[in-house]
Enzyme design. Structure first.
Site, PDB file in Angstrom:
ATOM      1  N   ASP A  81       0.824  -1.215   0.000  1.00 46.96           N
ATOM      2  CA  ASP A  81       0.000   0.000   0.000  1.00 46.96           C
ATOM      3  C   ASP A  81       0.855   1.260   0.000  1.00 46.96           C
ATOM      4  OD1 ASP A  81       0.828  -0.641   2.646  1.00 46.96           O
ATOM      5  OD2 ASP A  81      -0.750   0.612   3.504  1.00 46.96           O
ATOM      6  N   GLU A 142       0.244  -1.350   5.895  1.00 44.65           N
ATOM      7  CA  GLU A 142       1.327  -0.837   6.741  1.00 44.65           C
ATOM      8  C   GLU A 142       1.195   0.651   6.969  1.00 44.65           C
ATOM      9  OE1 GLU A 142       5.111   0.921   7.947  1.00 44.65           O
ATOM     10  OE2 GLU A 142       4.034   1.302   6.073  1.00 44.65           O
TER      11      GLU A 142
END
Length: 377
Positions: A81, A142
């Site tokens: 991400d 994350e």
């Protein structure tokens, strides 16, 4: 391996361009899953077994190890991400200029995903067996603090000797041996509304109560001790002529040492339970989720191996501490020897100027492969 990697440079850059041009912000599940699908194909071609851990709201996570692996000792962690909203890749797609590559997530951390794939590729194609000694977790959240992948990472880290975290190297090339931990708190204040012109005395201002707390919370910051408390977002009220019935604040907390956690939590709770304006009530939720990654003897031993690998490749490896937290904090807290910043070199993370030093992509890919092999011998 160096010659093999040089021959694959354009292939690596092409794959990097492909994934940078896919929007994969933490809340863009379709984009993250598209990237994870591309990675799955790459790993499976190398003989790796890819487990897709499905998530309903967030992107899916991947747990990967070679079909010939038996109790791998190394866990490698990366994320798919980014922090960028949908449409960013179309507005400023992957570009290269003057030895640097640009684009959303190019260094944080899509270049690291390319590095990992090609480090394992080179190991396999040159007969080195270290790729059988790794288990890989690629998560999708994350940048949000790993809320859905935290338990997955910690489960896979059990009984591992080493954790290699693929966040980018610092702009000067340093790898990371210490990180601050942290968490977030939300403070909700309830007051009583009243017309500020007709009968203000009947109201109890949630905003005024929150203002006292904000000042006290900010004063908990101690830069010398590596503690920062930042009230980064406040909300409240309905109109300028109305005493506010509700107000809230979002608080970001960073710490440098594990021993700071409980005293700081107690101070936050004390501030939030102390009433300054009669008739108001306060509720606080949140916690410090990431334990600081502190430099330890295990870290030093792992760092020594990485420096030796660098020396053999003609690279001088330095290390540093950084204020941001990452998934390295999770494995470090479990007592696993952990080194972060093993991705390529770049800078201006989370900004439109984010960049990758292109030459470092090959250097750090070769370094990662060499480190894996050394730890496996």
């Amino acid at each position: 391996m160096k010659d093999l990697l040089n021959a694959k440079k354009q292939e690596m850059l092409h794959f990097l361009e492909q994934i940078v041009n896919i929007d994969s912000g933490s809340h863009i599940k379709s984009g993250i899953d598209e990237i994870s699908g591309l990675l799955k194909v790459k790993f499976e071609r190398l003989g790796f077994i890819v487990e897709v851990v499905e998530e309903k709201a967030q992107g899916n996570h991947l747990v990967i190890q070679h079909r010939d692996a038996v109790q791998p000792e190394i866990i490698i962690i990366g994320h798919m991400d980014t922090v960028f909203p949908e449409g960013t890749a179309k507005r400023r797609p992957f570009t290269m200029k003057d030895g640097r590559a640009y684009g959303p997530g190019v260094i944080d951390m899509k270049a690291s995903l390319v590095e990992l794939i090609y480090a394992l590729t080179c190991m396999k194609q040159t007969g080195r067996k270290g790729y059988q000694n790794v288990q890989i977790v690629l998560n999708s959240d994350e940048e949000l603090g790993s809320p859905t992948s935290r338990s997955l990472i910690m489960k896979q880290a059990i009984n591992k000797k080493y954790a290699l975290i693929l966040e980018a190297a610092r702009p000067d090339g340093s790898i990371v041996t210490a990180r601050r931990g942290g968490g977030q708190f939300k403070v909700f204040v309830e007051g009583k509304a009243a017309h500020s012109g007709i009968e203000p005395e009947k109201g109890h201002s949630a905003i005024e109560e929150l203002a006292y707390k904000v000042i006290k919370l900010q004063q908990l910051t101690n830069h010398e001790e590596g503690i920062s408390v930042n009230v980064g977002l406040i909300q409240g009220g309905t109109a300028a002529n109305t005493v506010a019935a509700e107000a809230s604040a979002h608080v970001d907390v960073r710490i440098s040492q594990k021993k700071q956690i409980n005293p700081l939590k107690e101070q936050i709770e004390k501030i939030c339970t102390t009433n300054y304006i009669a008739g108001t009530k306060t509720n606080v939720v949140g916690k410090i989720e990431r334990i600081p990654m502190e430099k330890s003897e295990k870290t030093e031993a792992l760092l020594s191996v990485i420096k030796q690998a660098g020396q053999e490749l003609g690279l001088t490896i330095t290390d540093t501490a950084t204020g941001g937290s990452s998934d390295a904090c999770l494995t470090s807290a479990m007592g696993v020897a952990t080194i972060d910043g093993l991705g390529p070199v770049g800078g201006f993370f989370h900004s439109e100027e984010e960049y990758l030093v292109i030459s470092s992509l090959l250097e750090r890919t070769l370094l990662l492969a060499t480190v894996i092999q050394k730890l496996s011998e």
